[in-house]
Design a protein around this motif. Structure first.
Motif, PDB file in Angstrom:
ATOM      1  N   GLY A   8      -6.842 -36.950  22.072  1.00  0.00           N
ATOM      2  CA  GLY A   8      -7.913 -35.969  22.217  1.00  0.00           C
ATOM      3  C   GLY A   8      -9.209 -36.501  22.782  1.00  0.00           C
ATOM      4  O   GLY A   8     -10.143 -35.732  23.009  1.00  0.00           O
ATOM      5  N   SER A  17     -18.078 -30.392  23.073  1.00  0.00           N
ATOM      6  CA  SER A  17     -17.272 -30.615  21.875  1.00  0.00           C
ATOM      7  C   SER A  17     -15.957 -31.286  22.234  1.00  0.00           C
ATOM      8  O   SER A  17     -15.462 -31.152  23.357  1.00  0.00           O
ATOM      9  CB  SER A  17     -16.970 -29.277  21.179  1.00  0.00           C
ATOM     10  OG  SER A  17     -18.161 -28.629  20.787  1.00  0.00           O
ATOM     11  N   ARG A  19     -12.093 -32.460  20.024  1.00  0.00           N
ATOM     12  CA  ARG A  19     -11.332 -32.540  18.788  1.00  0.00           C
ATOM     13  C   ARG A  19     -10.332 -33.676  18.908  1.00  0.00           C
ATOM     14  O   ARG A  19      -9.453 -33.646  19.781  1.00  0.00           O
ATOM     15  CB  ARG A  19     -10.600 -31.238  18.510  1.00  0.00           C
ATOM     16  CG  ARG A  19      -9.955 -31.177  17.136  1.00  0.00           C
ATOM     17  CD  ARG A  19      -8.992 -30.025  17.044  1.00  0.00           C
ATOM     18  NE  ARG A  19      -8.623 -29.711  15.674  1.00  0.00           N
ATOM     19  CZ  ARG A  19      -7.485 -29.113  15.322  1.00  0.00           C
ATOM     20  NH1 ARG A  19      -6.611 -28.778  16.254  1.00  0.00           N
ATOM     21  NH2 ARG A  19      -7.228 -28.857  14.060  1.00  0.00           N
ATOM     22  N   SER A  21      -7.302 -36.008  17.237  1.00  0.00           N
ATOM     23  CA  SER A  21      -6.201 -35.924  16.273  1.00  0.00           C
ATOM     24  C   SER A  21      -5.680 -37.318  16.005  1.00  0.00           C
ATOM     25  O   SER A  21      -5.778 -38.215  16.846  1.00  0.00           O
ATOM     26  CB  SER A  21      -5.071 -35.055  16.822  1.00  0.00           C
ATOM     27  OG  SER A  21      -5.497 -33.735  17.055  1.00  0.00           O
ATOM     28  N   TYR A  80      -7.823 -34.821  11.629  1.00  0.00           N
ATOM     29  CA  TYR A  80      -8.578 -34.315  12.775  1.00  0.00           C
ATOM     30  C   TYR A  80     -10.052 -34.684  12.656  1.00  0.00           C
ATOM     31  O   TYR A  80     -10.576 -34.851  11.560  1.00  0.00           O
ATOM     32  CB  TYR A  80      -8.456 -32.787  12.862  1.00  0.00           C
ATOM     33  CG  TYR A  80      -7.038 -32.296  12.887  1.00  0.00           C
ATOM     34  CD1 TYR A  80      -6.411 -31.873  11.717  1.00  0.00           C
ATOM     35  CD2 TYR A  80      -6.312 -32.259  14.072  1.00  0.00           C
ATOM     36  CE1 TYR A  80      -5.102 -31.425  11.723  1.00  0.00           C
ATOM     37  CE2 TYR A  80      -4.996 -31.813  14.091  1.00  0.00           C
ATOM     38  CZ  TYR A  80      -4.402 -31.409  12.907  1.00  0.00           C
ATOM     39  OH  TYR A  80      -3.100 -30.974  12.934  1.00  0.00           O
ATOM     40  N   GLN A  82     -13.392 -32.977  14.365  1.00  0.00           N
ATOM     41  CA  GLN A  82     -14.034 -32.007  15.241  1.00  0.00           C
ATOM     42  C   GLN A  82     -15.454 -32.474  15.495  1.00  0.00           C
ATOM     43  O   GLN A  82     -16.229 -32.640  14.550  1.00  0.00           O
ATOM     44  CB  GLN A  82     -14.031 -30.621  14.599  1.00  0.00           C
ATOM     45  CG  GLN A  82     -14.698 -29.545  15.448  1.00  0.00           C
ATOM     46  CD  GLN A  82     -13.909 -29.238  16.708  1.00  0.00           C
ATOM     47  OE1 GLN A  82     -12.706 -29.017  16.672  1.00  0.00           O
ATOM     48  NE2 GLN A  82     -14.598 -29.223  17.850  1.00  0.00           N
ATOM     49  N   THR A  84     -18.968 -31.739  17.586  1.00  0.00           N
ATOM     50  CA  THR A  84     -19.746 -30.761  18.343  1.00  0.00           C
ATOM     51  C   THR A  84     -21.124 -31.350  18.675  1.00  0.00           C
ATOM     52  O   THR A  84     -21.518 -32.377  18.116  1.00  0.00           O
ATOM     53  CB  THR A  84     -19.916 -29.455  17.558  1.00  0.00           C
ATOM     54  OG1 THR A  84     -20.645 -29.731  16.351  1.00  0.00           O
ATOM     55  CG2 THR A  84     -18.571 -28.855  17.196  1.00  0.00           C
TER      56      THR A  84
END
Length: 122
Positions: A8, A17, A19, A21, A80, A82, A84
């Motif tokens: 990712g 952004s 994400r 993994s 994960y 995430q 941003t």
């Protein structure tokens, strides 16, 4: 033997952004915490944030607070990250890790993935 594979990463503009993994395979012992670390060029690997087996966030580095979120799916053996509102200073190789024992902040206490590059352009 525990194997971890991150995916990712990539190049993103500031404010964007991504994400990440992390897929876990191999033999793991019971319930285990996991974490994301990162290492920028010329700097030491630093703890970013971690998560318990049940999904509680262990800690998060100040620079990521309010922007990064960690989660996991134990059935899929995947974690994960995430991210941003990315900033150029977030540029680093991001590593996922399975915690073995001891301090969450000591890099010696983990199994490691190979890392995935995240580059944030200004």
């Amino acid at each position: 033997q525990v194997q971890l594979v991150e995916s990712g990463g990539g190049l993103v503009q500031a404010g964007g952004s991504l994400r990440l993994s992390c897929a876990v395979s191999g033999r793991t012992s019971g319930t285990y915490a996991m974490a994301w670390f990162r290492q920028a060029p010329g700097k030491e690997r630093e703890f970013v944030l971690g998560i318990t087996w049940s999904g509680a966030t262990i800690d998060i580095t100040a620079s990521a607070r309010g922007r990064f979120t960690i989660s996991r799916d134990n059935a899929k053996r995947t974690m994960y990250l995430q991210m941003t509102s990315l900033k150029p200073e977030d540029t680093a190789v991001y590593y996922c890790a399975v915690h073995r024992s001891g301090s969450y902040y000591n890099t010696e206490n983990y199994y490691w993935g190979q890392g995935t590059q995240v580059t944030v352009s200004s």
